[in-house]
Design a protein around this motif. Structure first.
Motif, PDB file in Angstrom:
ATOM      1  N   TYR A 250       0.830  -1.219   0.000  1.00 10.72           N
ATOM      2  CA  TYR A 250       0.000   0.000   0.000  1.00 10.72           C
ATOM      3  C   TYR A 250       0.860   1.262   0.000  1.00 10.72           C
ATOM      4  O   TYR A 250       0.356   2.377   0.134  1.00 10.72           O
ATOM      5  CB  TYR A 250      -1.004   0.003   1.172  1.00 10.72           C
ATOM      6  N   GLY A 251       2.184   1.108  -0.149  1.00  4.23           N
ATOM      7  CA  GLY A 251       3.058   2.288  -0.290  1.00  4.23           C
ATOM      8  C   GLY A 251       2.872   2.904  -1.673  1.00  4.23           C
ATOM      9  O   GLY A 251       2.065   2.422  -2.475  1.00  4.23           O
TER      10      GLY A 251
ATOM     11  N   GLY B 260       4.251   0.477  -4.457  1.00  2.00           N
ATOM     12  CA  GLY B 260       3.542  -0.797  -4.278  1.00  2.00           C
ATOM     13  C   GLY B 260       2.071  -0.688  -4.655  1.00  2.00           C
ATOM     14  O   GLY B 260       1.517  -1.572  -5.324  1.00  2.00           O
TER      15      GLY B 260
ATOM     16  N   ASP C 205       5.655  -8.270   8.535  1.00  2.00           N
ATOM     17  CA  ASP C 205       6.864  -7.449   8.568  1.00  2.00           C
ATOM     18  C   ASP C 205       7.970  -8.253   7.880  1.00  2.00           C
ATOM     19  O   ASP C 205       8.285  -9.370   8.315  1.00  2.00           O
ATOM     20  CB  ASP C 205       7.222  -7.177  10.045  1.00  2.00           C
ATOM     21  N   VAL C 206       8.555  -7.699   6.822  1.00  2.00           N
ATOM     22  CA  VAL C 206       9.533  -8.474   6.041  1.00  2.00           C
ATOM     23  C   VAL C 206      10.816  -8.787   6.823  1.00  2.00           C
ATOM     24  O   VAL C 206      11.600  -9.634   6.405  1.00  2.00           O
ATOM     25  CB  VAL C 206       9.886  -7.801   4.695  1.00  2.00           C
TER      26      VAL C 206
ATOM     27  N   ALA D 107       8.962  -3.784  -0.440  1.00  2.00           N
ATOM     28  CA  ALA D 107       9.067  -3.046   0.828  1.00  2.00           C
ATOM     29  C   ALA D 107      10.489  -2.509   1.001  1.00  2.00           C
ATOM     30  O   ALA D 107      11.465  -3.206   0.721  1.00  2.00           O
ATOM     31  CB  ALA D 107       8.704  -3.956   1.997  1.00  2.00           C
TER      32      ALA D 107
ATOM     33  N   VAL E  69      12.800  -4.979  -6.030  1.00  2.00           N
ATOM     34  CA  VAL E  69      12.917  -3.527  -6.223  1.00  2.00           C
ATOM     35  C   VAL E  69      14.195  -3.038  -5.538  1.00  2.00           C
ATOM     36  O   VAL E  69      14.309  -3.073  -4.308  1.00  2.00           O
ATOM     37  CB  VAL E  69      11.678  -2.782  -5.687  1.00  2.00           C
ATOM     38  N   SER E  70      15.145  -2.630  -6.348  1.00  4.79           N
ATOM     39  CA  SER E  70      16.386  -2.039  -5.843  1.00  4.79           C
ATOM     40  C   SER E  70      16.249  -0.519  -5.986  1.00  4.79           C
ATOM     41  O   SER E  70      15.197   0.056  -5.680  1.00  4.79           O
ATOM     42  CB  SER E  70      17.578  -2.612  -6.623  1.00  4.79           C
TER      43      SER E  70
ATOM     44  N   LYS F 265      20.768  -1.867  -1.377  1.00  8.23           N
ATOM     45  CA  LYS F 265      20.193  -1.945  -2.721  1.00  8.23           C
ATOM     46  C   LYS F 265      21.187  -2.564  -3.715  1.00  8.23           C
ATOM     47  O   LYS F 265      20.770  -3.220  -4.674  1.00  8.23           O
ATOM     48  CB  LYS F 265      19.734  -0.562  -3.192  1.00  8.23           C
TER      49      LYS F 265
ATOM     50  N   GLY G 294      14.586   5.511 -10.313  1.00  4.30           N
ATOM     51  CA  GLY G 294      15.318   6.742 -10.020  1.00  4.30           C
ATOM     52  C   GLY G 294      14.508   7.542  -9.025  1.00  4.30           C
ATOM     53  O   GLY G 294      13.969   6.994  -8.062  1.00  4.30           O
ATOM     54  N   SER G 295      14.392   8.829  -9.274  1.00  7.17           N
ATOM     55  CA  SER G 295      13.637   9.679  -8.359  1.00  7.17           C
ATOM     56  C   SER G 295      12.157   9.621  -8.720  1.00  7.17           C
ATOM     57  O   SER G 295      11.743  10.104  -9.768  1.00  7.17           O
ATOM     58  CB  SER G 295      14.165  11.110  -8.483  1.00  7.17           C
TER      59      SER G 295
HETATM   60  N1  LIG Z   1      10.350   6.610  -4.342  1.00  7.21           N
HETATM   61  C1  LIG Z   1      11.560   6.591  -4.885  1.00  7.21           C
HETATM   62  O1  LIG Z   1      12.049   7.601  -5.395  1.00  7.21           O
HETATM   63  C2  LIG Z   1      12.363   5.293  -4.905  1.00  7.21           C
HETATM   64  C3  LIG Z   1      13.584   5.299  -5.566  1.00  7.21           C
HETATM   65  C4  LIG Z   1      14.338   4.141  -5.600  1.00  7.21           C
HETATM   66  C5  LIG Z   1      13.878   2.992  -4.995  1.00  7.21           C
HETATM   67  N2  LIG Z   1      12.691   2.998  -4.349  1.00  7.21           N
HETATM   68  C6  LIG Z   1      12.257   1.755  -3.726  1.00  7.21           C
HETATM   69  O2  LIG Z   1      10.941   1.454  -4.100  1.00  7.21           O
HETATM   70  C7  LIG Z   1      10.302   0.716  -3.068  1.00  7.21           C
HETATM   71  C8  LIG Z   1       8.970   1.367  -2.716  1.00  7.21           C
HETATM   72  O3  LIG Z   1       9.235   2.666  -2.225  1.00  7.21           O
HETATM   73  P1  LIG Z   1       8.148   3.837  -2.184  1.00  7.21           P
HETATM   74  O4  LIG Z   1       8.742   5.015  -2.804  1.00  7.21           O
HETATM   75  O5  LIG Z   1       6.832   3.348  -2.653  1.00  7.21           O
HETATM   76  O6  LIG Z   1       8.117   4.113  -0.612  1.00  7.21           O
HETATM   77  P2  LIG Z   1       6.923   3.967   0.428  1.00  7.21           P
HETATM   78  O7  LIG Z   1       7.486   4.333   1.746  1.00  7.21           O
HETATM   79  O8  LIG Z   1       5.719   4.693  -0.051  1.00  7.21           O
HETATM   80  O9  LIG Z   1       6.614   2.413   0.373  1.00  7.21           O
HETATM   81  C9  LIG Z   1       7.401   1.441   1.029  1.00  7.21           C
HETATM   82  C10 LIG Z   1       6.456   0.495   1.715  1.00  7.21           C
HETATM   83  O10 LIG Z   1       7.230  -0.521   2.370  1.00  7.21           O
HETATM   84  C11 LIG Z   1       6.649  -0.716   3.651  1.00  7.21           C
HETATM   85  N3  LIG Z   1       7.617  -1.304   4.574  1.00  7.21           N
HETATM   86  C12 LIG Z   1       8.729  -0.733   5.092  1.00  7.21           C
HETATM   87  N4  LIG Z   1       9.324  -1.567   5.955  1.00  7.21           N
HETATM   88  C13 LIG Z   1       8.567  -2.706   5.973  1.00  7.21           C
HETATM   89  C14 LIG Z   1       8.674  -3.925   6.680  1.00  7.21           C
HETATM   90  N5  LIG Z   1       9.651  -4.151   7.554  1.00  7.21           N
HETATM   91  N6  LIG Z   1       7.744  -4.886   6.449  1.00  7.21           N
HETATM   92  C15 LIG Z   1       6.725  -4.659   5.575  1.00  7.21           C
HETATM   93  N7  LIG Z   1       6.570  -3.505   4.901  1.00  7.21           N
HETATM   94  C16 LIG Z   1       7.483  -2.547   5.103  1.00  7.21           C
HETATM   95  C17 LIG Z   1       6.217   0.684   4.089  1.00  7.21           C
HETATM   96  O11 LIG Z   1       5.301   0.646   5.146  1.00  7.21           O
HETATM   97  C18 LIG Z   1       5.619   1.195   2.793  1.00  7.21           C
HETATM   98  O12 LIG Z   1       4.269   0.814   2.667  1.00  7.21           O
HETATM   99  C19 LIG Z   1      11.293   0.681  -1.899  1.00  7.21           C
HETATM  100  O13 LIG Z   1      12.006  -0.541  -1.908  1.00  7.21           O
HETATM  101  C20 LIG Z   1      12.219   1.840  -2.216  1.00  7.21           C
HETATM  102  O14 LIG Z   1      13.503   1.682  -1.655  1.00  7.21           O
HETATM  103  C21 LIG Z   1      11.907   4.131  -4.278  1.00  7.21           C
END
Ligand SMILES: NC(=O)c1ccc[n+]([C@@H]2O[C@H](COP(=O)([O-])OP(=O)(O)OC[C@H]3O[C@@H](n4cnc5c(N)ncnc54)[C@H](O)[C@@H]3O)[C@@H](O)[C@H]2O)c1
Length: 261
Positions: free
Chosen positions: A16-17, A20, A64-65, A92, A145-146, A164, A191-192
């Motif tokens: 739900y992030g 995700g 929780d992962v 996650a 997802v890295s 990562k 990326g961003s």
């Molecule tokens: N947003 C960006 O710019 C970006 C860039 C590079 C990589 N990423 C990667 O993409 C993935 C998703 O990121 P996002 O931007 O959606 O962030 P986000 O914080 O919205 O989503 C991450 C989700 O992982 C969950 N999570 C964290 N720890 C957890 C645990 N121990 N057990 C279960 N769930 C857990 C969080 O509660 C959240 O729902 C991540 O792996 C992040 O590192 C994101």
């Protein structure tokens, strides 16, 4: 190209992030059933309802992962309720907030442990029971997802960078180990990526935004849906000869320098 995942079940951690949730919506749109994994039962239940209201088959399971035994139980529950898991998305992840970043000699040990435990160990803990199941059904798609920082480090984020990078090579190791079982494993390096929560913050600091955008050849941050599209593609029968691939989705960030010196 219309991707059809009817009859497939996808398990998405951190479902739900920002990224995700976009993935889950696209899986539902492609006809797959979705198991959402996350720690917050209220957010999970609300998102389950949203996916069901789209007409999809969805279920939230709290987990929780970083909890190895918990991931084994969760996998068993998912298979019990959904019958099988065809697609695993290890999404996650956490990083330290901007004010907690710093060089390695000042980096907080607890932050280091938490990030390695979530972003790298979490992929291992969740993959292990799901892969055992995929081996037995001789079919599976795994997307890890890295991040672009797993390929090109950014300073002051040593734990995220190390975790990562670990995910990148774990993906390749899994790909060669699991190919004989019909399981394809690929990685995605966003990326961003912008989402509602950070968009206003980002654009409030115009100078910071311009600095960041000057590194991106496409001149804009990505959207969660742009990561989700690649995930659904890698899960589909359009990607049957792809394994061990590390896909950057970064507007060109990692190609080189997008500005003159
Ligand atoms: N947003 C960006 O710019 C970006 C860039 C590079 C990589 N990423 C990667 O993409 C993935 C998703 O990121 P996002 O931007 O959606 O962030 P986000 O914080 O919205 O989503 C991450 C989700 O992982 C969950 N999570 C964290 N720890 C957890 C645990 N121990 N057990 C279960 N769930 C857990 C969080 O509660 C959240 O729902 C991540 O792996 C992040 O590192 C994101």
């Amino acid at each position: 190209m219309k991707i059809d995942l009817t009859g497939r079940t996808a398990l998405v951690t951190g479902g739900y992030g920002a990224i995700g949730a976009a993935m889950c919506r696209k899986f539902i749109g492609a006809g797959a059933g979705v198991i959402i994994v996350g720690r917050n039962s209220q957010k999970g239940a609300e998102f389950e309802d949203e996916l069901k209201s789209m007409g999809g088959k969805a279920m939230f399971i709290q987990g929780d992962v970083t909890d190895k035994k918990g991931m084994e139980d969760l996998c068993a529950e998912a298979i019990d309720k959904f019958g099988k898991i065809d697609i695993l998305v290890n999404n996650a992840g956490i990083n330290v907030s901007a004010e907690r970043r710093g060089p390695i000699h000042e980096f907080d040990d607890e932050d280091w442990q938490n990030i390695i435990n979530t972003d790298l160990n979490g992929v291992y803990y969740c993959s292990k029971p799901v892969i055992r199941h995929m081996v037995s059904q001789k079919y599976g798609r795994v997307i890890n997802v890295s991040s672009i920082v797993g390929l090109v480090p950014l300073r002051n984020q040593c734990a995220f960078t190390a975790a990562k990078a670990g995910v990148v090579n774990l993906t390749r190791a899994m790909a060669i180990e699991l190919a004989p079982y019909g399981i394809l494993v690929n990685g995605i390096c966003p990326g961003s990526i912008m989402f509602e929560g950070t968009r206003n913050l980002f654009y409030k600091d115009r100078e910071k935004a311009d600095r960041m955008l000057s590194h991106i050849p496409l001149g804009r941050p990505g959207e969660p849906e742009e990561i989700a599209g690649a995930t659904v593609f890698l899960s589909s029968d359009e990607a049957t000869y792809m394994t061990g691939n590390i896909m950057t989705i970064d507007g060109g960030w990692t190609c080189g320098f997008a500005r003159d010196f």
